[in-house]
Structures are given as structure tokens and as C-alpha cells.
Design a protein around this motif. Structure first.
Motif, PDB file in Angstrom:
ATOM      1  N   GLN A 126      46.729  41.807  43.828  1.00  0.00           N
ATOM      2  CA  GLN A 126      45.757  42.894  43.713  1.00  0.00           C
ATOM      3  C   GLN A 126      45.532  43.248  42.240  1.00  0.00           C
ATOM      4  O   GLN A 126      46.470  43.558  41.509  1.00  0.00           O
ATOM      5  N   ASP A 127      44.288  43.205  41.806  1.00  0.00           N
ATOM      6  CA  ASP A 127      43.960  43.478  40.401  1.00  0.00           C
ATOM      7  C   ASP A 127      42.518  44.016  40.334  1.00  0.00           C
ATOM      8  O   ASP A 127      41.587  43.291  40.696  1.00  0.00           O
ATOM      9  N   PRO A 128      42.332  45.278  39.944  1.00  0.00           N
ATOM     10  CA  PRO A 128      43.316  46.230  39.434  1.00  0.00           C
ATOM     11  C   PRO A 128      44.374  46.590  40.494  1.00  0.00           C
ATOM     12  O   PRO A 128      44.049  46.745  41.679  1.00  0.00           O
ATOM     13  N   GLU A 135      51.739  39.847  36.581  1.00  0.00           N
ATOM     14  CA  GLU A 135      51.302  41.222  36.362  1.00  0.00           C
ATOM     15  C   GLU A 135      49.785  41.273  36.321  1.00  0.00           C
ATOM     16  O   GLU A 135      49.124  40.295  35.968  1.00  0.00           O
ATOM     17  N   PRO A 136      49.217  42.408  36.733  1.00  0.00           N
ATOM     18  CA  PRO A 136      47.754  42.521  36.778  1.00  0.00           C
ATOM     19  C   PRO A 136      47.181  42.773  35.381  1.00  0.00           C
ATOM     20  O   PRO A 136      47.903  43.183  34.459  1.00  0.00           O
ATOM     21  N   ASP A 137      45.907  42.556  35.263  1.00  0.00           N
ATOM     22  CA  ASP A 137      45.237  42.889  34.007  1.00  0.00           C
ATOM     23  C   ASP A 137      45.064  44.389  33.854  1.00  0.00           C
ATOM     24  O   ASP A 137      45.001  44.916  32.747  1.00  0.00           O
ATOM     25  N   GLU A 138      44.989  45.079  34.992  1.00  0.00           N
ATOM     26  CA  GLU A 138      44.723  46.514  34.946  1.00  0.00           C
ATOM     27  C   GLU A 138      45.439  47.225  36.087  1.00  0.00           C
ATOM     28  O   GLU A 138      45.631  46.662  37.163  1.00  0.00           O
ATOM     29  N   ILE A 139      45.875  48.467  35.826  1.00  0.00           N
ATOM     30  CA  ILE A 139      46.458  49.307  36.868  1.00  0.00           C
ATOM     31  C   ILE A 139      45.548  50.502  37.093  1.00  0.00           C
ATOM     32  O   ILE A 139      45.136  51.176  36.138  1.00  0.00           O
ATOM     33  N   ASN A 140      45.229  50.748  38.352  1.00  0.00           N
ATOM     34  CA  ASN A 140      44.373  51.870  38.724  1.00  0.00           C
ATOM     35  C   ASN A 140      45.248  52.973  39.318  1.00  0.00           C
ATOM     36  O   ASN A 140      45.787  52.826  40.419  1.00  0.00           O
TER      37      ASN A 140
END
Length: 338
Positions: free
Chosen positions: A209-211, A271-276
Motif C-alpha cells: 500500500q502506497d501511500p 517501505e512506501p514512498d509516502e505515508i498518509n
């Protein structure tokens, strides 16, 4: 006491925690009966011992089934409940309220059938919510049935658990049944479903899942406690407490959601590129960790597993037992179904 030859009922025994307890009791030589409606429990959870136990399928809110389940039983471990993660207990308060009926029907049936002891799986949600905004470890005497205003539980689920404790003490007083209650703090481990934080994080990371979504700002804390530490506390409470005195089962370490996520990312090497950070979602209390002094004194119990060890064990199980494509395609359903 020895569990060898003891006739034991585990309500909710096909559930996440219940199935681990069943395995422990079988290993100790107990004659185990499981009573479960399989609304959240799964037959696969108890397949390793299914030939060594008795399994009854039914709804313990129905008197006849509770009566059948508790007949010829020495010890009842009462874990059956309508529950889920934070999202579930926030969205389904009426479902959680039915636990008050469930608990008392099980207790009444147990008393009628002359059981010797009942051990109740209670919850850290029994603690007042307003004292969990700052970091202070929760001790059992922070909840009182004797003082005016001595209770302020966490949502309907917490109130139901608190009433389960008080009812259990009443059965001890009236029927002289040995009783104990273990307040479980944020249990996790193999067989837990994706509606709870640790396994939800694993599912999201495993699915890529990303973000990456985290409810709240990620700095809220919990004392994630590995399931085998929880089941050991339940057994020790049944062995050592007779008057319904509640004990905490949890680690004293404050673990932020962000820390838990980083452990999972590191172990998966992803790891994701972004965390929401989803600050509009229900997150419960700000901080929660257990004072385990009473458990140490009365039970000789303290947690054995570190968070890092427990997450590794749980993630190994998850990766081995979940198909990545299935998780990816069904992620939203998995995260919200009980």
C-alpha cells in the motif's frame, strides 16, 4: 494446580487468543472443550489439536447451548465476545453491548453446573479514558467499584468488559466459585485478523500500500503484548486468584504506531514512498501501557517476548499463510471485517 486431567471449557476457543490457549492447555494434559459460534473464530485455528479436543458450535447467548457447554466442566476460560479493532468497537457499539448478556448467561450456566472456577478475559478498555492522554502506566486500582465515579471505561466495549468483571465478582460472592479476570492489553500474534493494528499494518505493507495509511498521527502508543504472554497470564490467574481480583497482562513499554510500522518495514525490507496520516479516523486513547506489579506479585508473571520478537513471529506466520495477491485485492475488506 495441575491441568493434567482437568475438564476445561474455552469459550471462543477457535478465536485468535482462544486457540493459542487451547493449544497450551492440551499440552498441559487438560481435557479441553471449545464452544464457539465461529463468527470470528476459524476451524483452521485449532486444526493442530482438533483430534484431541471436543468442539461445540453454537451461540452462547442462548441458554441451552451455554448449559450444554458448561456441563461436566471444572474450569471455564471465558474469552467469547463480540469485538474487533478500534474501528469495529467504534462503529458497532450495540454489538459490543450484547457481551453483557453473553457473560452473564455463561456465568449462570457455569454456576448451575457446579464449575469450580471461571477465568475471564477482560480488557484494558476498562480503564478511564481521560487518564490515558498522558503517559502513565495503568494500575488495577485506577478502576473502582467502591468509589463514586470510580469507573469511566473506553466506549461501550470497555463498559461491557467492566460489567463482566463486576458480574463475575458477584458470582464469586453468591456461589463461592473461584474467579479471576485478566485485563488484556493490545494482544497480537499469529492468527489475529487484519482489523487490529499490528496485523493491519502487516497486511498493508505486504500488499505494498502506497501511500501507506496510518490512522491518527502515528504517535499514539500501545503496549503491544504477544499472545503467548497473554495465554500464560490467563492460566496463571486461574491457578492463583479465587476472588475475581483483576490483573493486567501487558508490557510496560510505550510503542508508537510509527515504531511498530518501522519494525514491519525493516523486516519486510520494504517501505512506501509516502505515508498518509489519517487524522479523521478513530484512534482511541492517546497512550496506553500496563503497570504489571500486581501480576508479578500474585502470579509471578511478566512478559517474555519483546515487541521485535513478537512482530517477527507474527509476520513470519502472516507471510506464510496469506497470498499476497489475495491480500492486495481484498485489502479494504480484510481491514474492516470482523
Amino acid at each position: 494446580m495441575s491441568w493434567d486431567g482437568e475438564r476445561v471449557l474455552v469459550t471462543g476457543g477457535a478465536s485468535f487468543i482462544g486457540s493459542h490457549l487451547v493449544e497450551d492447555l492440551v499440552a498441559e494434559g487438560a481435557n479441553v472443550r471449545v464452544a464457539d459460534d465461529f463468527s470470528s473464530g476459524e476451524t483452521g485455528n485449532i486444526e493442530a489439536v482438533e483430534d484431541e479436543i471436543e468442539i461445540l458450535r453454537g451461540n452462547l447467548k442462548h441458554w441451552d447451548f451455554a448449559d450444554e457447554a458448561t456441563e461436566d466442566i471444572d474450569t471455564v476460560f471465558h474469552l467469547a465476545a463480540d469485538h474487533g479493532g478500534r474501528g469495529y468497537i467504534s462503529q458497532y457499539p450495540a454489538n459490543c453491548a450484547t457481551n453483557m448478556a453473553l457473560d452473564n448467561i455463561v456465568y449462570e450456566a457455569a454456576a448451575k453446573n457446579g464449575v469450580d472456577r471461571i477465568s475471564f478475559a477482560s480488557s484494558a478498555c476498562t480503564y478511564p479514558t481521560d487518564i490515558q492522554q498522558e503517559r502513565q502506566r495503568l494500575s488495577e486500582d485506577m478502576v473502582s467499584f467502591e468509589e463514586r465515579g470510580g469507573a469511566y471505561a473506553d466506549e461501550v466495549y470497555g463498559w461491557a468488559k467492566l460489567m463482566g468483571e463486576r458480574s463475575l465478582q458477584a458470582y464469586n460472592e453468591q456461589y463461592d466459585i473461584d474467579t479471576s479476570a485478566v485485563r488484556i492489553f493490545t494482544a497480537y500474534g499469529p492468527r489475529e485478523n487484519e482489523t487490529h493494528a499490528i496485523v493491519a499494518f502487516m497486511a498493508k505493507a505486504y500488499a505494498g500500500q502506497d501511500p501507506f495509511q496510518i490512522w491518527g498521527d502515528g504517535e499514539q502508543t500501545r503496549n503491544f503484548t504477544y499472545v503467548k504472554d497473554i495465554t500464560r497470564a490467563l492460566r496463571l490467574a486461574a491457578e492463583n486468584i479465587t476472588d475475581g481480583t483483576p490483573v493486567n497482562a501487558g508490557i510496560s513499554r510505550y510503542v508508537t504506531m510509527n515504531e511498530a510500522v518501522e519494525i514491519i518495514f525493516d523486516y519486510l525490507d520494504w517501505e512506501p514512498d509516502e505515508i498518509n496520516y489519517m487524522t479523521d479516523k478513530p484512534v482511541g486513547v492517546r497512550h496506553r501501557a500496563a503497570d504489571t506489579t500486581r501480576a508479578e506479585e500474585l502470579l509471578g508473571w511478566e512478559p517474555v517476548y519483546t515487541v521485535e520478537e513478537g512482530i517477527k513471529n507474527t509476520l513470519d506466520w502472516y507471510v506464510e499463510n496469506r497470498d499476497k495477491e489475495y491480500v492486495r485485492e481484498n485489502l479494504e475488506t480484510l481491514l474492516h471485517e470482523r
